[in-house]
Motif scaffolding. Structure first.
Motif, PDB file in Angstrom:
ATOM      1  N   ILE A  91       0.874  -1.300   0.002  1.00 60.41           N
ATOM      2  CA  ILE A  91       0.049   0.070   0.073  1.00 60.41           C
ATOM      3  C   ILE A  91       0.777   1.311  -0.079  1.00 60.41           C
ATOM      4  O   ILE A  91       1.852   1.487   0.626  1.00 60.41           O
TER       5      ILE A  91
ATOM      6  N   SER B   8     -10.572   2.389   5.920  1.00 59.77           N
ATOM      7  CA  SER B   8     -10.193   3.632   5.384  1.00 59.77           C
ATOM      8  C   SER B   8      -8.910   3.712   4.312  1.00 59.77           C
ATOM      9  O   SER B   8      -9.002   4.539   3.442  1.00 59.77           O
ATOM     10  N   GLU B   9      -8.456   2.226   3.977  1.00 58.97           N
ATOM     11  CA  GLU B   9      -7.241   2.470   2.916  1.00 58.97           C
ATOM     12  C   GLU B   9      -8.096   1.968   1.853  1.00 58.97           C
ATOM     13  O   GLU B   9      -8.613   0.676   2.014  1.00 58.97           O
ATOM     14  N   SER B  10      -7.936   2.467   0.553  1.00 59.97           N
ATOM     15  CA  SER B  10      -9.045   2.026  -0.466  1.00 59.97           C
ATOM     16  C   SER B  10      -8.419   0.721  -0.981  1.00 59.97           C
ATOM     17  O   SER B  10      -9.222  -0.234  -1.428  1.00 59.97           O
ATOM     18  N   GLU B  11      -7.259   0.247  -0.955  1.00 63.02           N
ATOM     19  CA  GLU B  11      -6.783  -1.003  -1.322  1.00 63.02           C
ATOM     20  C   GLU B  11      -7.372  -2.281  -0.593  1.00 63.02           C
ATOM     21  O   GLU B  11      -7.214  -3.372  -0.955  1.00 63.02           O
TER      22      GLU B  11
ATOM     23  N   VAL C 116       1.335   4.042   1.369  1.00 59.60           N
ATOM     24  CA  VAL C 116       1.430   4.761   2.652  1.00 59.60           C
ATOM     25  C   VAL C 116       2.738   4.694   3.386  1.00 59.60           C
ATOM     26  O   VAL C 116       3.438   3.838   3.103  1.00 59.60           O
TER      27      VAL C 116
ATOM     28  N   ARG D  41       2.357   3.877   8.984  1.00 62.17           N
ATOM     29  CA  ARG D  41       0.994   3.603   8.568  1.00 62.17           C
ATOM     30  C   ARG D  41       0.962   1.942   8.313  1.00 62.17           C
ATOM     31  O   ARG D  41      -0.162   1.263   8.896  1.00 62.17           O
ATOM     32  N   LYS D  42       1.851   1.413   7.624  1.00 68.26           N
ATOM     33  CA  LYS D  42       2.091   0.144   7.332  1.00 68.26           C
ATOM     34  C   LYS D  42       2.061  -0.646   8.663  1.00 68.26           C
ATOM     35  O   LYS D  42       1.277  -1.728   8.828  1.00 68.26           O
TER      36      LYS D  42
END
Length: 292
Positions: free
Chosen positions: A237, A277-280, A239, A243-244
């Motif tokens: 992702i 919240s993460e589109s992926e 980010v 965040r990961k």
């Protein structure tokens, strides 16, 4: 990321089969629709036939998951019976008859792989219908379990045909009640007349090797697979690394909480909202929400 591409391929195939028909849709059409090279598609599916089989199996899993949700509502035996009948029509109206709303979408006969899968699905559905009747009528249905299932299956198939292909508007709840009451009449009549069974265990041996898929086990394995899918996507992702790390920890908490005997629903919802919240990840979290 590769698994997200596979999901995109499946969704594209479903849409193109519906729009153009199975035979008129080529692997190149699906690859173009996904904006990927044809060779990339073949990394996930070896043929259009395999794609079709994957769609069939996914549709069957949708059915299994929804049945499990109905049973978990802890309705009365009668209300569960009615809800499961009504859902048959909801399912076929939404997803088509096995795969199609139109015969054009069906794969042509001649493929042993597809025909074997369709045969397995039909036999599994027949056993599922028998299970519905056994839960409703108990031992009263046992002497005629195959015959009663054949009638029940026939009613559902015939009215499904009229809904899908005859475009006859019918209220699905009223239809479920009508079929349930006709099965009441049938069981009462069989008991009153002590009619001999026509379909015996000896004649139905092709079903003896099949078992109904354990619904809870299936649900749990799909839940676990989706959580692992989410975990595997996090490193790719776009980010920051912090965040990961947060997402990885959230996924681990979700995994631990989901397998508890009494998971805290408020915590599961909060963890899934964060991941979503993460589109992926949103597509897989949405699928997971249906299982938790």
């Amino acid at each position: 990321m590769m698994s997200m591409i596979k999901e995109k391929i499946l969704q594209s195939a479903v849409r193109l089969f519906a729009e153009k028909g199975y035979q008129a849709t080529s692997i190149q059409d699906i690859a173009d629709d996904c904006s990927i090279a044809k060779g990339s598609l073949y990394k996930h599916f070896s043929s259009k036939e395999e794609l079709y089989v994957s769609i069939l199996e996914r549709r069957q899993q949708v059915m299994v998951d929804e049945v499990d949700r109905i049973r978990k509502k802890q309705l009365s035996t009668r209300d569960t019976f009615l809800a499961e009948i009504a859902y048959q029509f909801d399912f076929y109206v939404e997803h088509g008859y096995y795969i199609s709303r139109d015969h054009n979408e069906l794969a042509p006969l001649g493929s042993e792989i597809i025909e074997d899968v369709l045969s397995r699905i039909r036999r599994s559905m027949f056993l599922y219908y028998q299970d519905i009747l056994r839960r409703q009528y108990g031992s009263a249905i046992e002497p005629w379990k195959w015959d009663a299932t054949a009638v029940f299956n026939g009613l559902i198939r015939e009215y499904t045909f009229h809904l899908l292909f005859g475009y006859k508007p019918m209220d699905k709840q009223a239809l479920a009640l009508f079929i349930a009451e006709r099965m009441d009449d049938l069981v009462h009549g069989l008991k009153r007349r002590s009619a001999p069974a026509l379909l015996t265990d000896e004649l139905m041996t092709e079903y003896s090797g099949l078992e109904l898929q354990p619904l809870l086990a299936s649900r749990g394995s799909r839940r676990d697979a989706l959580i692992e899918m989410i975990a595997s996507l996090i490193p790719d992702i776009a980010v920051p690394n912090q965040r990961k790390q947060e997402l990885t920890e959230v996924t681990a908490m979700l995994r631990d909480e989901a397998v508890k005997e009494q998971p805290r629903s408020f915590l599961l919802r909060a963890l899934m909202r964060d991941l979503e919240s993460e589109s992926e990840l949103a597509f897989y979290v949405n699928q997971l929400r249906q299982l938790i």
